[in-house]
Motif scaffolding. Structure first.
Motif, short mmCIF file in Angstrom:
data_model
loop_
_atom_site.label_atom_id
_atom_site.label_comp_id
_atom_site.label_asym_id
_atom_site.label_seq_id
_atom_site.Cartn_x
_atom_site.Cartn_y
_atom_site.Cartn_z
N LEU A 60 11.53 -10.83 18.76
CA LEU A 60 11.38 -9.38 18.58
C LEU A 60 12.74 -8.69 18.51
O LEU A 60 12.96 -7.84 17.64
N ASN A 61 13.64 -9.08 19.40
CA ASN A 61 15.00 -8.53 19.36
C ASN A 61 15.71 -8.92 18.07
O ASN A 61 16.47 -8.14 17.50
N GLN A 62 15.49 -10.16 17.66
CA GLN A 62 16.14 -10.64 16.44
C GLN A 62 15.75 -9.77 15.25
O GLN A 62 16.60 -9.34 14.47
N VAL A 63 14.46 -9.50 15.14
CA VAL A 63 13.97 -8.69 14.02
C VAL A 63 14.54 -7.27 14.11
O VAL A 63 15.01 -6.71 13.11
N GLU A 64 14.54 -6.74 15.30
CA GLU A 64 15.00 -5.36 15.46
C GLU A 64 16.47 -5.21 15.09
O GLU A 64 16.85 -4.33 14.31
#
Ligand SMILES: Nc1nc2c(ncn2[C@@H]2O[C@H](COP(=O)(O)OP(=O)(O)OP(=O)(O)O)[C@@H](O)[C@H]2O)c(=O)[nH]1
Ligand SMILES: Nc1nc2c(ncn2[C@@H]2O[C@H](COP(=O)(O)OP(=O)(O)OP(=O)(O)O)[C@@H](O)[C@H]2O)c(=O)[nH]1
Ligand SMILES: [K+]
Ligand SMILES: [Mg+2]
Ligand SMILES: [Mg+2]
Lengths: 279, 297
Positions: A211-215
């Motif tokens: 999720l952090n990666q995508v954000e």
């Protein structure tokens, strides 16, 4: 099979299935809640429950199952591949190169990972395998400079698609993310519309950190689509469901092996069945 | 993005301050938050369950000492329990065997085996003054052998010359022979990445083990791994009997719950931590640091 009541215990079991597929607590709860609507306290067949679970997951994924469109009249169509270390960027470029070649397109690869040992050699082998020309410099050279050279070469040669590889980087490393921003700035100097697609590779074994990666990759690099790799193992990649619910980013392909043909279009239905344990 | 466990628990326990011992009900409510925190930190569900059971036993009836609030008390119990499950302070790789000591690196694709091989080789060479030989048994991934060779050159560590056409078992045998003849102390065997349900590749890994008789078999795993950590660790351990775990990408902002999962299912210690892409980014394992990280402290 005997029927069972769809009660709190059963809902908890279903939630556990989703959690073990890496959907995370919130997404798992949201899905089981939706599933229980209108069905709570009613008798239900065990197989039916899984089918409904799969349907509910599919509903979340359906809107993001969108193919990569490389026929938008760009010349060349520039695709930048980004992502965390080891998630499958270079391999996915190799697989894409093969797919495009088989569609009759001319492809050029840019060895933009100028950092990792033998990353350039790795991409060159994919170029040989798939008949694509590779633009490469020396390890240690400036990645933005290499991207610039590749853009120029691709324009001169008139290739249909330019696939640019980048070094793996963790999204919390500011200086490496700045470097990625610079690569994009330099590409824009030669074509303000480029890169036309920025694809983030996500490793199916990754948990909540995806999720952090995508954000953050989204913010810094303007990610336009996702590829989830390594779905040939036991990891279900359920974090993609949380990502779909939150970011609505298109998911183009899944990686199902290390071979040149191991790239499949993303199917919301198949992905959901695997999560629900149907497939 | 994650609320730390202390914040969550203090919310629950605010209404409780001033009471003596924690009741079963108080603890149950707290355990739901603990469960959620652990899942968000990527601890695998079966491990979360056994963990919360242990915490329940410790917490129910625990006296809240005057200086702490019930929330802090439970956080302390959770923290202590985590450290206990994570095991002892760093053990490092064990070289206590007849030279040349073989160390075999195994793991999923892209987990960091080759990079970690070079890191360990560098450390053993520079810090521990050992004579080290590295060999890449990865004949599958494009330029994998070249990658290890370059890392060897960068770190002044010898690597076994590449011979095209040799298979992993043959290379392993050649490495052991070369190490004996060359008077090496340690041989690091870097293997190809493999998915733990890929039967032919898992069988090949067992053959390599039989050929090289490694003293250590290190499972290299990504700190960002999710729920699958238990499956992969279990399968690798059952197949070759790992002796320890190296956790890579701890320089990321993942919570590292996979460390707890893998240790719990295999009973094998985390021996090393990878904290960067460069060859010097290798650290010893400290259970307290991982516990803090899992809890967002
Ligand atoms: N099983 C499986 N392995 C894959 C898949 N995609 C990539 N891999 C493997 O994963 C490993 C890492 O892939 P790479 O393409 O090198 O990853 P990368 O993101 O370019 O890595 P860096 O450039 O080092 O950041 C390699 O061993 C690949 O063969 C997949 O879909 N399934
Ligand atoms: N940030 C960070 N990157 C790491 C770490 N360890 C390895 N990497 C990176 O992760 C990627 C994959 O590492 P490799 O060592 O090639 O992984 P591998 O397991 O040998 O991969 P395969 O042989 O393809 O299965 C590379 O980009 C490495 O630089 C680490 O601790 N931190
Ligand atoms: K990984
Ligand atoms: Mg790469
Ligand atoms: Mg490797």
């Amino acid at each position: 099979f005997t029927k069972r009541k769809l009660d709190a215990t059963m809902l908890e079991e279903l939630e556990d299935i989703l959690i073990q597929a890496d959907l995370g607590v919130d997404t798992a709860m949201a899905i089981t809640e939706r599933l229980s609507e209108g069905r709570y306290d009613k008798e239900i067949e065990p197989e039916e429950v899984r089918a409904i679970l799969s349907e509910e997951v599919e509903k979340v994924l359906e809107p993001v199952a969108r193919p990569l469109d490389l026929n938008r009249g760009k010349s060349p169509h520039v695709v930048l591949m980004v992502g965390v270390n080891g998630t499958g960027k270079t391999t996915t470029i190799g697989k894409l190169s093969q797919k495009l070649a088989s569609e009759g397109k001319t492809v050029m690869l840019a060895a933009g990972d100028t950092f990792r040992a033998a990353a350039v050699e790795q991409l060159k082998i994919w170029g040989q395998r798939t008949g694509a020309e590779v633009v490469a410099g020396d390890t240690g050279a400036d990645a933005a400079g290499l991207a610039f050279d590749a853009m120029k070469a691709a324009k001169e040669k008139g290739v249909d698609v330019l696939l640019i590889d980048t070094a793996g980087r963790l999204q919390n490393k500011t200086e490496l993310m700045d470097e990625l921003e610079k690569v994009i700035r330099v590409i824009k100097k030669l074509d303000p519309d480029a890169p036309h697609d920025v694809i983030l590779t996500l490793d199916a074994t990754t948990g909540q950190n995806a999720l952090n990666q995508v954000e953050i990759f989204g913010k810094v690099a303007g990610v336009t689509g996702l590829v989830m790799t390594k779905l040939d193992g036991t990891a279900r990649g359920g974090i993609l469901v949380a990502i779909a619910a939150k970011n609505q980013l298109p998911v183009h392909f899944i990686g199902v092996g290390e071979g040149v043909e191991d790239l499949e279009p993303f199917s919301a239905k198949d992905f959901a069945s695997a999560i629900a344990g149907l497939a | 993005m994650f609320e730390s466990l202390s914040d969550r628990l203090s919310g629950i326990f605010d209404k409780l301050t001033g009471r003596g011992a924690l009741s079963e009900n108080d603890v149950n409510e707290a355990l739901r938050e603990i469960r959620r925190a652990l899942i968000e930190a990527d601890v695998a569900l079966p491990v979360v369950r056994s963990f919360t059971d242990k915490v329940r036993n410790r917490a129910v009836g625990a006296e809240v000492v005057k200086s702490v609030t019930p929330g802090q008390m439970v956080v302390k119990i959770v923290h202590d329990q985590l450290i206990e499950m994570l095991g002892a302070e760093s053990q490092g790789v064990d070289l206590n065997a007849a030279a040349p000591v073989a160390i075999m690196m195994v793991g999923l694709q892209g987990s960091g085996k080759t990079t970690t091989t070079a890191k360990i080789a560098r450390r053993l060479t520079q810090r521990d003054k050992r004579k080290v030989l590295m060999a890449s048994l990865d004949t599958r991934r494009p330029a994998a052998q070249e990658q290890l060779k370059v890392l060897g050159e960068q770190n002044d560590v010898d690597s076994l010359p590449i011979i095209e056409g040799q298979g992993p078992v043959e290379i392993a045998k050649r490495a052991m022979t070369a190490a004996k003849l060359g008077g090496y102390d340690v041989v690091l065997l870097d293997t190809a990445g493999r998915i733990h349900i890929d039967e032919p590749l898992m069988a090949e890994m067992a053959e390599v083990k039989a050929a090289a008789d490694p003293h250590e078999i290190i499972l290299v795993a990504d700190a960002l791994t999710g729920q699958d950590a238990v499956n992969l660790a279990k399968n690798f351990d059952e197949r070759v009997g790992i002796t320890g775990i190296a956790l890579t990408r701890m320089d990321g902002d993942g919570r590292g719950g996979a460390a707890l999962s893998m240790q719990a299912v295999t009973g094998k210690p985390v021996k090393l931590i990878g904290t960067g892409e460069k060859s010097d980014a290798l650290e010893d394992f400290h259970p307290k640091r991982i516990a803090d990280r899992i809890l967002g402290m």
